[in-house]
Write a protein that holds these residues in place. Structure first.
Motif, mmCIF file in Angstrom:
data_model
loop_
_atom_site.group_PDB
_atom_site.id
_atom_site.type_symbol
_atom_site.label_atom_id
_atom_site.label_comp_id
_atom_site.label_asym_id
_atom_site.label_seq_id
_atom_site.Cartn_x
_atom_site.Cartn_y
_atom_site.Cartn_z
ATOM 1 N N LEU A 22 6.164 -32.618 14.571
ATOM 2 C CA LEU A 22 5.669 -31.322 14.103
ATOM 3 C C LEU A 22 4.577 -30.757 15.017
ATOM 4 C CD1 LEU A 22 5.606 -32.104 10.280
ATOM 5 C CD2 LEU A 22 7.226 -30.647 11.509
ATOM 6 N N ALA A 23 4.637 -31.101 16.295
ATOM 7 C CA ALA A 23 3.667 -30.567 17.249
ATOM 8 C C ALA A 23 3.733 -29.047 17.232
ATOM 9 C CB ALA A 23 3.960 -31.096 18.651
ATOM 10 N N GLY A 24 2.585 -28.412 17.121
ATOM 11 C CA GLY A 24 2.542 -26.957 17.105
ATOM 12 C C GLY A 24 2.790 -26.340 15.748
ATOM 13 N N SER A 25 2.882 -27.148 14.711
ATOM 14 C CA SER A 25 3.133 -26.652 13.356
ATOM 15 C C SER A 25 1.933 -26.949 12.465
ATOM 16 C CB SER A 25 4.364 -27.337 12.765
ATOM 17 O OG SER A 25 4.469 -27.062 11.383
ATOM 18 N N ALA A 26 1.666 -26.057 11.540
ATOM 19 C CA ALA A 26 0.587 -26.295 10.578
ATOM 20 C C ALA A 26 0.948 -27.413 9.609
ATOM 21 C CB ALA A 26 0.271 -25.020 9.807
ATOM 22 N N ALA A 27 2.201 -27.811 9.566
ATOM 23 C CA ALA A 27 2.606 -28.919 8.691
ATOM 24 C C ALA A 27 2.284 -30.273 9.307
ATOM 25 C CB ALA A 27 4.105 -28.844 8.388
ATOM 26 N N GLY A 28 1.964 -30.304 10.583
ATOM 27 C CA GLY A 28 1.659 -31.562 11.254
ATOM 28 C C GLY A 28 0.352 -32.163 10.755
ATOM 29 N N PRO A 29 0.147 -33.443 11.020
ATOM 30 C CA PRO A 29 -1.072 -34.113 10.535
ATOM 31 C C PRO A 29 -2.302 -33.721 11.341
ATOM 32 C CG PRO A 29 0.268 -35.652 11.779
ATOM 33 C CD PRO A 29 1.047 -34.370 11.695
ATOM 34 N N LEU A 30 -3.435 -33.683 10.675
ATOM 35 C CA LEU A 30 -4.721 -33.469 11.335
ATOM 36 C C LEU A 30 -5.179 -34.825 11.860
ATOM 37 C CD1 LEU A 30 -7.129 -31.647 12.029
ATOM 38 C CD2 LEU A 30 -8.056 -32.166 9.776
ATOM 39 N N PRO A 31 -5.329 -34.964 13.176
ATOM 40 C CA PRO A 31 -5.729 -36.265 13.733
ATOM 41 C C PRO A 31 -7.022 -36.783 13.111
ATOM 42 C CG PRO A 31 -5.053 -34.769 15.480
ATOM 43 C CD PRO A 31 -5.123 -33.955 14.213
ATOM 44 N N GLY A 32 -6.982 -38.052 12.721
ATOM 45 C CA GLY A 32 -8.147 -38.696 12.153
ATOM 46 C C GLY A 32 -8.344 -38.465 10.667
ATOM 47 N N HIS A 33 -7.432 -37.734 10.036
ATOM 48 C CA HIS A 33 -7.555 -37.439 8.608
ATOM 49 C C HIS A 33 -6.206 -37.642 7.932
ATOM 50 C CE1 HIS A 33 -11.532 -35.684 9.156
ATOM 51 N NE2 HIS A 33 -11.053 -35.142 10.249
ATOM 52 N N ALA A 34 -6.232 -37.971 6.666
ATOM 53 C CA ALA A 34 -5.001 -38.167 5.894
ATOM 54 C C ALA A 34 -4.600 -36.853 5.242
ATOM 55 C CB ALA A 34 -5.192 -39.253 4.847
ATOM 56 N N ALA A 35 -4.426 -35.813 6.077
ATOM 57 C CA ALA A 35 -4.061 -34.492 5.561
ATOM 58 C C ALA A 35 -3.279 -33.737 6.617
ATOM 59 C CB ALA A 35 -5.319 -33.704 5.192
ATOM 60 N N SER A 36 -2.417 -32.839 6.155
ATOM 61 C CA SER A 36 -1.729 -31.951 7.086
ATOM 62 C C SER A 36 -2.708 -30.874 7.517
ATOM 63 C CB SER A 36 -0.505 -31.323 6.422
ATOM 64 O OG SER A 36 -0.910 -30.421 5.403
ATOM 65 N N LEU A 37 -2.423 -30.226 8.635
ATOM 66 C CA LEU A 37 -3.272 -29.136 9.096
ATOM 67 C C LEU A 37 -3.329 -28.023 8.054
ATOM 68 C CD1 LEU A 37 -2.133 -29.013 12.800
ATOM 69 C CD2 LEU A 37 -4.433 -29.496 12.006
ATOM 70 N N GLY A 38 -2.179 -27.723 7.439
ATOM 71 C CA GLY A 38 -2.133 -26.674 6.423
ATOM 72 C C GLY A 38 -3.041 -26.981 5.246
ATOM 73 N N ALA A 39 -3.028 -28.217 4.784
ATOM 74 C CA ALA A 39 -3.895 -28.603 3.662
ATOM 75 C C ALA A 39 -5.360 -28.583 4.084
ATOM 76 C CB ALA A 39 -3.508 -29.984 3.143
ATOM 77 N N ALA A 40 -5.629 -29.000 5.310
ATOM 78 C CA ALA A 40 -7.015 -29.011 5.797
ATOM 79 C C ALA A 40 -7.570 -27.597 5.916
ATOM 80 C CB ALA A 40 -7.094 -29.734 7.138
ATOM 81 N N LEU A 41 -6.713 -26.630 6.258
ATOM 82 C CA LEU A 41 -7.164 -25.237 6.360
ATOM 83 C C LEU A 41 -7.609 -24.693 5.015
ATOM 84 C CD1 LEU A 41 -4.460 -23.799 8.760
ATOM 85 C CD2 LEU A 41 -6.903 -24.043 9.251
ATOM 86 N N ASP A 42 -7.087 -25.253 3.944
ATOM 87 C CA ASP A 42 -7.402 -24.782 2.601
ATOM 88 C C ASP A 42 -8.348 -25.737 1.866
ATOM 89 O OD1 ASP A 42 -7.124 -22.886 0.564
ATOM 90 O OD2 ASP A 42 -5.551 -24.050 -0.424
ATOM 91 N N HIS A 43 -8.949 -26.675 2.583
ATOM 92 C CA HIS A 43 -9.799 -27.695 1.971
ATOM 93 C C HIS A 43 -11.183 -27.132 1.655
ATOM 94 C CE1 HIS A 43 -11.745 -31.596 1.368
ATOM 95 N NE2 HIS A 43 -10.527 -32.050 1.175
ATOM 96 N N PRO A 44 -11.814 -27.586 0.560
ATOM 97 C CA PRO A 44 -13.153 -27.081 0.228
ATOM 98 C C PRO A 44 -14.248 -27.497 1.219
ATOM 99 C CG PRO A 44 -12.426 -28.710 -1.397
ATOM 100 C CD PRO A 44 -11.282 -28.462 -0.474
ATOM 101 N N GLN A 45 -14.048 -28.568 1.971
ATOM 102 C CA GLN A 45 -15.060 -29.006 2.933
ATOM 103 C C GLN A 45 -14.939 -28.193 4.224
ATOM 104 O OE1 GLN A 45 -14.585 -33.177 3.609
ATOM 105 N NE2 GLN A 45 -15.526 -33.754 1.663
ATOM 106 N N ALA A 46 -16.011 -27.512 4.582
ATOM 107 C CA ALA A 46 -16.004 -26.652 5.766
ATOM 108 C C ALA A 46 -15.694 -27.447 7.039
ATOM 109 C CB ALA A 46 -17.342 -25.945 5.908
#
Length: 145
Positions: free
Chosen positions: A93-117
């Protein structure tokens, strides 16, 4: 949705298992079989991402969360499976918001909507670095089928 979210989540989980080589599969008995399974799983998960981007992102987030929880209960084996799953998802999923955020147990899409800035900022940096920002920004303009 024409497709049930739970069905997409189950499909993504199976594709990650096939693609990361963490499942027991007769096709993975040879290196060529394992590589073929990885390629098929990567193509399939990209297709799911194109057709159902929000559900795919949520499913990736769910799979990464499961892997993270297994890390806390197992030693060694769960770590390798979780790393293999994250590596496969990052590659597929390189280049996709569905791909994982390196170092975190979350997708990029979920991290974009996360309460932690800090997590949101890390996701934005990753998207900028991977060149996926244009895909995310134009994603709202697409018609869902």
């Amino acid at each position: 949705h024409l497709v049930d979210d739970a069905a997409v989540r189950a499909l993504v989980r199976e594709l990650v298992t096939l693609g990361s080589g963490s499942g027991v599969d007769s096709a993975a008995a040879t290196p060529a079989g394992a590589e073929h399974g990885r390629e098929v799983a990567a193509r399939s998960i990209r297709m799911v991402d194109v057709k159902h981007p929000l559900v795919c992102s949520a499913a990736v987030d769910h799979v990464l969360g499961e892997a993270s929880r297994r890390l806390k209960t197992k030693d060694g084996e769960g770590d390798e499976e979780g790393k293999a799953a994250a590596d496969f998802l990052r590659e597929a999923l390189a280049g996709s918001a569905a791909g994982p955020l390196p170092g975190h147990a979350a997708s990029l899409g979920a991290a974009l909507d996360h309460p932690q800035a800090g997590l949101r900022e890390a996701a934005l940096r990753e998207l900028r670095n991977s060149g996926a920002a244009s895909k995310v920004m134009s994603g709202g303009a697409r018609k869902s089928s």
